[in-house]
Enzyme design. Structure first.
Site, PDB file in Angstrom:
ATOM      1  N   SER A 154      62.156  80.443  59.143  1.00  0.00           N
ATOM      2  CA  SER A 154      60.766  80.527  59.626  1.00  0.00           C
ATOM      3  C   SER A 154      60.671  80.224  61.111  1.00  0.00           C
ATOM      4  O   SER A 154      59.602  80.296  61.704  1.00  0.00           O
ATOM      5  CB  SER A 154      59.862  79.570  58.827  1.00  0.00           C
ATOM      6  OG  SER A 154      60.394  78.270  58.840  1.00  0.00           O
ATOM      7  N   HIS A 186      18.001 100.570  56.557  1.00  0.00           N
ATOM      8  CA  HIS A 186      18.703 101.838  56.264  1.00  0.00           C
ATOM      9  C   HIS A 186      19.033 102.594  57.555  1.00  0.00           C
ATOM     10  O   HIS A 186      19.164 103.813  57.528  1.00  0.00           O
ATOM     11  CB  HIS A 186      17.877 102.741  55.345  1.00  0.00           C
ATOM     12  CG  HIS A 186      17.292 102.045  54.168  1.00  0.00           C
ATOM     13  ND1 HIS A 186      17.902 102.011  52.936  1.00  0.00           N
ATOM     14  CD2 HIS A 186      16.157 101.310  54.041  1.00  0.00           C
ATOM     15  CE1 HIS A 186      17.152 101.302  52.090  1.00  0.00           C
ATOM     16  NE2 HIS A 186      16.096 100.859  52.738  1.00  0.00           N
ATOM     17  N   SER A 223      38.083 107.185  79.368  1.00  0.00           N
ATOM     18  CA  SER A 223      38.899 108.065  78.545  1.00  0.00           C
ATOM     19  C   SER A 223      39.930 108.722  79.438  1.00  0.00           C
ATOM     20  O   SER A 223      39.673 109.002  80.601  1.00  0.00           O
ATOM     21  CB  SER A 223      38.004 109.118  77.896  1.00  0.00           C
ATOM     22  OG  SER A 223      38.758 110.272  77.599  1.00  0.00           O
ATOM     23  N   LYS A 264      33.245 109.415  80.003  1.00  0.00           N
ATOM     24  CA  LYS A 264      33.165 108.416  78.945  1.00  0.00           C
ATOM     25  C   LYS A 264      33.181 106.976  79.451  1.00  0.00           C
ATOM     26  O   LYS A 264      33.838 106.641  80.428  1.00  0.00           O
ATOM     27  CB  LYS A 264      34.340 108.598  77.974  1.00  0.00           C
ATOM     28  CG  LYS A 264      34.318 109.926  77.260  1.00  0.00           C
ATOM     29  CD  LYS A 264      33.423 109.902  76.048  1.00  0.00           C
ATOM     30  CE  LYS A 264      34.042 109.089  74.984  1.00  0.00           C
ATOM     31  NZ  LYS A 264      34.448 109.782  73.808  1.00  0.00           N
ATOM     32  N   ASN A 311      33.706 103.790  77.122  1.00  0.00           N
ATOM     33  CA  ASN A 311      33.891 103.450  75.706  1.00  0.00           C
ATOM     34  C   ASN A 311      33.775 101.953  75.419  1.00  0.00           C
ATOM     35  O   ASN A 311      34.273 101.140  76.183  1.00  0.00           O
ATOM     36  CB  ASN A 311      35.258 103.946  75.235  1.00  0.00           C
ATOM     37  CG  ASN A 311      35.349 105.454  75.266  1.00  0.00           C
ATOM     38  OD1 ASN A 311      34.342 106.151  75.124  1.00  0.00           O
ATOM     39  ND2 ASN A 311      36.554 105.963  75.479  1.00  0.00           N
ATOM     40  N   GLU A 318      34.747  97.901  69.393  1.00  0.00           N
ATOM     41  CA  GLU A 318      35.445  98.658  68.351  1.00  0.00           C
ATOM     42  C   GLU A 318      36.641  97.885  67.811  1.00  0.00           C
ATOM     43  O   GLU A 318      36.882  97.843  66.598  1.00  0.00           O
ATOM     44  CB  GLU A 318      35.935  99.997  68.910  1.00  0.00           C
ATOM     45  CG  GLU A 318      34.817 100.974  69.221  1.00  0.00           C
ATOM     46  CD  GLU A 318      35.352 102.200  69.936  1.00  0.00           C
ATOM     47  OE1 GLU A 318      35.651 103.184  69.256  1.00  0.00           O
ATOM     48  OE2 GLU A 318      35.491 102.157  71.169  1.00  0.00           O
TER      49      GLU A 318
HETATM   50  N1  ARG Z   1      59.985  76.153  56.575  1.00  0.00           N
HETATM   51  C1  ARG Z   1      59.410  75.553  55.403  1.00  0.00           C
HETATM   52  C2  ARG Z   1      57.960  76.036  55.255  1.00  0.00           C
HETATM   53  O1  ARG Z   1      57.452  76.550  56.167  1.00  0.00           O
HETATM   54  C3  ARG Z   1      59.414  74.062  55.524  1.00  0.00           C
HETATM   55  C4  ARG Z   1      59.559  73.325  54.246  1.00  0.00           C
HETATM   56  C5  ARG Z   1      60.859  73.601  53.622  1.00  0.00           C
HETATM   57  N2  ARG Z   1      61.099  72.785  52.511  1.00  0.00           N
HETATM   58  C6  ARG Z   1      62.076  73.089  51.681  1.00  0.00           C
HETATM   59  N3  ARG Z   1      62.269  72.271  50.730  1.00  0.00           N
HETATM   60  N4  ARG Z   1      62.828  74.134  51.853  1.00  0.00           N
HETATM   61  O2  ARG Z   1      57.358  75.930  54.229  1.00  0.00           O
END
Ligand code: ARG
Length: 460
Positions: free
Chosen positions: A22, A155, A276, A282, A284, A289
């Site tokens: 992550s 409406h 544009s 134009k 815009n 949007e």
């Molecule tokens: N990167 C994990 C998350 O975002 C952190 C927690 C991970 N915990 C674990 N037991 N693998 O949720």
């Protein structure tokens, strides 16, 4: 230190490691992770779980890591999985074995819950501040166009005249409900989860109240299993954000319509319009949007997390790592939309001449004519019928109400008299003098109340 491999003999498959990491997105949590770790180290020392000297070394190391990341000097290694491992590994490099004491009485499960709550609190506070700024912008525009009357629509057909300020204050009300929803969400976010450990609590004499105080939380979580399983606060933010984006998309749509050549009620400042590449004429309304479009992605993030959390067994599951990208994206999208809308509304030019012209063209005073007959003793349903026939007649003749002669009026009802000509858009709005109505007196009162409720600009 690399990924935690513990009892395994094999290294992780490269693709599997990348798939589960992550760090590409949760590095964003680093200031919260470090703040949480500093508070944790202080607590461990206070409780004599580690020595004060050890805590000092750890805190010093953490602070220098914060600097490294802030100055872009930190190397994020994908094999370290997440921001928690990345910081801990760097801490060990910096302060040696003592760094390994930081994770005493803690799990990544309560750590990530803490980081996310710290982030959410900041996101909520910034959102409320942006909402306030935007409310101020709406009030300014309402005040600057106090006398402007527009056709009110149902409406998308001209219905009854209203003050533009009244229409704008409708958005003020929506945004006020948004502020209330975010404040309410803050209440449930403001809970300190550390001490929950992996799921069962920790086997050390920790001081959770101290941690809460250090980190500015008003209370600690009551159940460790819930504390590591709960992402309601993220869903609540995303739900409140979805509602808010829905509100903004409605204003966006009106700005798009109103700035079209057909309506021509407003003119966008050039700073908020685009040209544009092919059609030189134009101008815009791309900002509006895009805001209208971005509502879709904010709803999508909400749906995604609700679906991720659906039917997940307690307590922590890795699925929950999917909470972050959508959350960050939603906060980012909402904050930038609010900010750019504030500028766009502040610089919007209202073309009162054109709103006036549309008012004169149609039969927007039809209800007022019916009300006139009611006041002369007619039953409302009959009055409605009479005016409907009158409208049809006038349309056939290509005449406005004001262009009909007394004789023509009299053909439809003997109750019509000369005073029918004193029905104007001004008299129409002035007549709607009920609390919450569009009469200038009521709108002035509503504007004053709105201003008072949000205080000075920049305040909260
Ligand atoms: N990167 C994990 C998350 O975002 C952190 C927690 C991970 N915990 C674990 N037991 N693998 O949720």
């Amino acid at each position: 230190m690399s990924q935690i491999r513990g009892r395994f003999k094999k290294a992780a498959d490269k693709l599997a490691a990348e798939y589960t990491a992550s760090i590409p997105f949760d590095w964003w949590l680093y200031p919260y992770d470090i703040a949480g770790s500093i508070a944790h180290a202080r607590m461990l020392a206070k409780q004599k779980i580690i020595s004060s000297k050890e805590a000092e070394a750890i805190i010093k190391g953490l602070k220098s890591i914060q600097k490294e990341i802030g100055q872009d000097k930190f190397k994020f290694k994908p094999e370290l999985e997440d921001i928690h491992m990345a910081i801990e590994a760097r801490l060990m490099e910096k302060v040696g074995k003592v760094g390994g004491k930081l994770h005493t009485a803690r799990s990544r499960n309560d750590q990530v819950a803490l980081d996310l709550r710290l982030f959410a609190r900041d996101a909520i506070s910034s959102t409320i501040a942006e909402l306030r700024d935007f409310q101020h912008a709406l009030i300014s525009l309402a005040e600057a166009s106090k006398k402007v009357i527009i056709p009110g629509y149902t409406h998308l057909q001209p219905a009854q005249p209203v003050l533009l300020a009244h229409h704008l204050l409708a958005y003020f009300e929506m945004l006020q409900r948004d502020v209330d929803r975010f404040s309410d969400c803050f209440e449930r976010t403001d809970v300190m989860p550390l001490g929950s450990g992996a799921l069962a609590g920790v086997a050390y004499n920790v001081d959770r109240q101290f941690l809460a105080k250090e980190l500015g939380f008003s209370r600690v979580s009551r159940n460790s299993v819930d504390a590591v399983s709960d992402r309601d606060f993220v869903i609540e933010y995303e739900a409140a954000a979805s509602l808010c984006m829905m509100h903004l998309s409605r204003l966006a749509e009106e700005i798009i319509l109103w700035s079209s050549a057909e309506f021509n009620f407003v003119e966008l400042d050039e700073a908020y319009a685009t040209g544009s590449s092919i059609m030189p004429q134009k101008k815009n309304p791309d900002v509006a949007e895009l805001a209208r479009g971005k509502a879709g992605r904010v709803y999508g993030n909400l749906m995604a997390l609700l679906t991720t959390m659906k039917a997940l067994p307690l307590s922590y599951n890795r699925d929950m790592q999917e909470d972050k990208e959508g959350f960050f994206d939603t906060a980012d999208t909402l904050l930038s939309t609010l900010e750019v809308f504030t500028g766009m509304v502040r610089t919007l030019k209202v073309k009162a001449e054109n709103t006036r012209r549309t008012l004169e063209k149609g039969y927007i005073l039809a209800t007022d004519l019916a009300d006139y007959l009611v006041k002369k003793g007619e039953a409302f349903r009959t009055a409605h019928d009479i005016v409907a026939k009158l409208v049809s007649y006038a349309m056939g003749k290509g005449k406005a109400f004001s262009e009909l002669s007394m004789a023509e009026y009299k053909k439809f009802s003997s109750r019509f008299g000369e005073d029918v000509y004193s029905i104007t858009v001004e008299s129409s709005i002035a007549a709607r003098n009920v609390v919450g109505g569009t009469a200038p007196k009521q709108v002035a009162r509503a504007l004053a109340a709105a201003k008072k409720s949000i205080g000075a600009r920049g305040g909260n």
